[in-house]
Design a protein around this motif. Structure first.
Motif, PDB file in Angstrom:
ATOM      1  N   PRO A 169      -0.483  -3.869  -8.744  1.00  0.00           N
ATOM      2  CA  PRO A 169      -0.753  -4.277  -7.479  1.00  0.00           C
ATOM      3  C   PRO A 169      -0.237  -5.509  -6.918  1.00  0.00           C
ATOM      4  O   PRO A 169       0.491  -5.625  -5.872  1.00  0.00           O
ATOM      5  CB  PRO A 169      -2.313  -4.099  -7.180  1.00  0.00           C
ATOM      6  CG  PRO A 169      -2.905  -3.350  -8.071  1.00  0.00           C
ATOM      7  CD  PRO A 169      -1.903  -3.242  -9.163  1.00  0.00           C
ATOM      8  N   ILE A 179      -5.486   4.157   7.679  1.00  0.00           N
ATOM      9  CA  ILE A 179      -4.819   4.566   6.297  1.00  0.00           C
ATOM     10  C   ILE A 179      -5.454   6.200   6.142  1.00  0.00           C
ATOM     11  O   ILE A 179      -4.721   6.991   5.624  1.00  0.00           O
ATOM     12  CB  ILE A 179      -5.366   4.060   5.283  1.00  0.00           C
ATOM     13  CG1 ILE A 179      -4.918   2.492   5.209  1.00  0.00           C
ATOM     14  CG2 ILE A 179      -5.379   4.568   3.715  1.00  0.00           C
ATOM     15  CD1 ILE A 179      -5.545   1.405   4.452  1.00  0.00           C
ATOM     16  N   GLU A 225       2.380   1.740  -3.349  1.00  0.00           N
ATOM     17  CA  GLU A 225       1.358   2.371  -4.106  1.00  0.00           C
ATOM     18  C   GLU A 225       1.163   3.672  -4.107  1.00  0.00           C
ATOM     19  O   GLU A 225       0.898   4.361  -4.889  1.00  0.00           O
ATOM     20  CB  GLU A 225       0.113   1.577  -4.144  1.00  0.00           C
ATOM     21  CG  GLU A 225      -0.867   1.827  -5.282  1.00  0.00           C
ATOM     22  CD  GLU A 225      -2.298   0.725  -5.042  1.00  0.00           C
ATOM     23  OE1 GLU A 225      -2.987   0.838  -6.089  1.00  0.00           O
ATOM     24  OE2 GLU A 225      -2.105   0.055  -3.952  1.00  0.00           O
ATOM     25  N   ARG A 226       0.837   4.117  -2.627  1.00  0.00           N
ATOM     26  CA  ARG A 226       0.710   5.545  -2.564  1.00  0.00           C
ATOM     27  C   ARG A 226       1.901   6.459  -3.112  1.00  0.00           C
ATOM     28  O   ARG A 226       1.686   7.696  -3.357  1.00  0.00           O
ATOM     29  CB  ARG A 226       0.390   5.666  -0.737  1.00  0.00           C
ATOM     30  CG  ARG A 226      -0.876   5.101  -0.441  1.00  0.00           C
ATOM     31  CD  ARG A 226      -1.878   6.239  -0.662  1.00  0.00           C
ATOM     32  NE  ARG A 226      -1.742   7.282  -0.053  1.00  0.00           N
ATOM     33  CZ  ARG A 226      -2.286   7.650   1.044  1.00  0.00           C
ATOM     34  NH1 ARG A 226      -2.800   6.738   1.847  1.00  0.00           N
ATOM     35  NH2 ARG A 226      -2.085   8.699   1.834  1.00  0.00           N
ATOM     36  N   PHE A 260       0.839  -1.143   0.112  1.00  0.00           N
ATOM     37  CA  PHE A 260       0.171   0.027  -0.170  1.00  0.00           C
ATOM     38  C   PHE A 260       0.998   1.392   0.100  1.00  0.00           C
ATOM     39  O   PHE A 260       0.430   2.258  -0.934  1.00  0.00           O
ATOM     40  CB  PHE A 260      -0.959   0.115   1.107  1.00  0.00           C
ATOM     41  CG  PHE A 260      -1.536   1.247   1.478  1.00  0.00           C
ATOM     42  CD1 PHE A 260      -2.599   1.757   0.560  1.00  0.00           C
ATOM     43  CD2 PHE A 260      -1.098   1.893   2.542  1.00  0.00           C
ATOM     44  CE1 PHE A 260      -3.260   3.006   0.706  1.00  0.00           C
ATOM     45  CE2 PHE A 260      -1.634   3.281   2.621  1.00  0.00           C
ATOM     46  CZ  PHE A 260      -2.885   3.695   1.860  1.00  0.00           C
TER      47      PHE A 260
END
Length: 477
Positions: free
Chosen positions: A154, A321, A146-147, A143
């Motif tokens: 993914p 998150i 990806e951010r 995650f």
């Protein structure tokens, strides 16, 4: 997000330091697997708690109180009773000889066939269950990547995250041995606990003092502080009916902390029986309060997100998150990884141990080679979910998380029979077959009758114990 990544890199470097710092003098088995029994019992107790606490625990315990109440503490009470039984009944036998693997104790009583069979079941269940935990634990790293805008799919990011997590865990497990694992466990448990306390404090801060008082009163009115369930439901799920919950928790704890090599290893690594008993009973008390903290998080999240539609199993992840600022997000992700890595490193070490001693592989391979092999095997086991369609992935995740409930009951029966003075009425080979059959029958009964998970372990125990008792009766006829 760059600061979150820096926090994670720093965390991995600290873990590397521990691995290489304790890399000296770990070639011999008594040091590599038990640290020569020189570690103080307090550190071993914390290591035990860290080992049994996975990232799934970190993320899922709040969901129980978010969608329900505090009844999960009934099982935690059962854990304390179960560990006390192990400490007083089984543990003296483990300290009576010079065994390193507790399965050697079974071999001394019933022969090599039951010893290898229970070791094999332990191996399969650990590879399946902890391989899946490794997969789930890699998701936070994926995650973050990806951010940060990495132009990778993914799935590709997930593979990268798995590789990073696996390499770091394997390196400090292989080079540092048991001593490095224990002290890294202590570090990781502190990070994990502080992460939970920080999350709890952040929720309270964002709610405000006046709101907190009102919300606590709301929770009380809704009955979300309820701990004990005295009502038996004739048609519904009775997993948390007080008798079943405490009994089931006790049996689960007897099985995990009395027969599972990965956890028992920390207990027999103490210098004497008294210290081992302190480790066992003390860990149960620590786990109880640990669960209490994360259940409080779930209850407060219920009022924090009042009116919003969020799946309970994802509510804590959603909060982390969306509400945690940088670089504290990196710290909480490190806490999730810490809870995972402590379990995975212990799995690698214990699998190496059981194959070294219970299968005699120490004649051919060093402890480090065996640990490297099982670390790589665990990595490949964690890749399985990527090659399954979504519906099957969900099924294997559930299977991996519940498989221990099916194997623990018969395993407890093996050790209780070994503790007794009577010999088996059947050969060791037939006993091994009955052990495996009891596991399969427990799975069939549990799935077929849709029994609550708190009953699976007692049922498995009664099945194998009943088969052996029946054999004794037939032998007399």
């Amino acid at each position: 997000m760059i600061w979150d990544l820096i926090v994670l890199v720093f965390y991995f470097l600290v873990v590397f330091y521990f691995g290489f710092h304790f890399a000296k003098n770990t070639q011999k088995e008594d040091d590599f697997y038990l640290a020569k029994k020189e570690i103080h019992w307090v550190f071993l107790m914390i290591s035990l708690v860290a080992t049994e606490t996975s990232s799934l625990t970190f993320l899922s315990i709040p969901s129980l109180s978010y969608k329900g109440d505090f009844r999960f503490l009934e099982i935690a009470i059962g854990y304390i009773f179960g560990r006390t039984i192990v400490a007083l009944f089984l543990l003296p036998s483990y300290f009576s000889g010079n065994t390193i693997s507790v399965y050697e104790y079974v071999g001394n009583r019933f022969g090599t066939s039951p010893q290898k069979t229970i070791s094999f079941v332990f191996t399969i269940s650990r590879l399946l269950g902890d391989g899946i935990r490794l997969y789930v634990s890699s998701l936070p790293i994926a995650f973050l990547l990806e951010r940060m805008g990495f132009p990778i799919s993914p799935e590709g990011l997930g593979m990268i995250a798995l590789t990073i997590l696996s390499v770091v865990t394997i390196i400090y497990s292989v080079f540092g041995g048991f001593r490095a694992i224990v002290f890294t466990d202590v570090l990781q448990w502190v990070i994990y606990l502080l992460g939970g306390i920080f999350a709890l404090g952040l929720i309270l801060t964002q709610m405000g003092e006046t709101t907190i008082i009102n919300k606590i009163q709301t929770l009380d009115a809704l009955g979300k502080w309820k701990v004990f369930v005295f009502d038996y439901n004739l048609t519904g799920d009775n997993s948390y009916f007080i008798l079943f919950a405490i009994l089931g928790g006790a049996f689960i704890s007897i099985g995990s902390h009395g027969t599972d090599l990965m956890l028992v290893q920390r207990v027999i690594a103490t210098k004497n029986l008294l210290s081992g008993q302190k480790v066992l009973i003390g860990s149960g008390i620590v786990v109880f309060f640990q669960f209490l903290i994360f259940l409080c998080i779930g209850s407060l999240l219920y009022v924090f997100y009042e009116g919003k539609s969020i799946p309970p199993d994802k509510v804590f992840s959603h909060f982390i998150i969306n509400e945690v600022p940088s670089p504290f997000l990196g710290i909480l992700v490190a806490a999730i990884l810490a809870s995972a890595m402590s379990t995975l490193s212990s799995t690698i070490n214990s699998l190496s141990l059981t194959w070294a001693r219970d299968w005699g592989m120490d004649k051919w391979f060093s402890p480090r080679i065996l640990s490297l092999f099982f670390g790589v095997l665990l990595f490949f086991a964690s890749l399985i979910p990527y090659f399954l369609v979504e519906t099957w992935e969900k099924g294997i995740l559930e299977m991996g998380l519940t498989i221990f409930s099916y194997t623990l009951g018969p395993s407890i029966a093996v050790f209780f029979l070994a503790k007794g003075k009577r010999d088996l009425p059947i050969s060791g080979f037939v006993f091994s077959l009955l052990f495996l059959f009891s596991i399969l029958l427990t799975v069939a009964v549990g799935i077929g009758w849709k029994l609550s998970f708190t009953l699976l372990v007692p049922i498995g125990f009664c099945l194998l114990f009943g088969f052996v008792s029946l054999g004794r009766l037939l032998k007399k006829v």
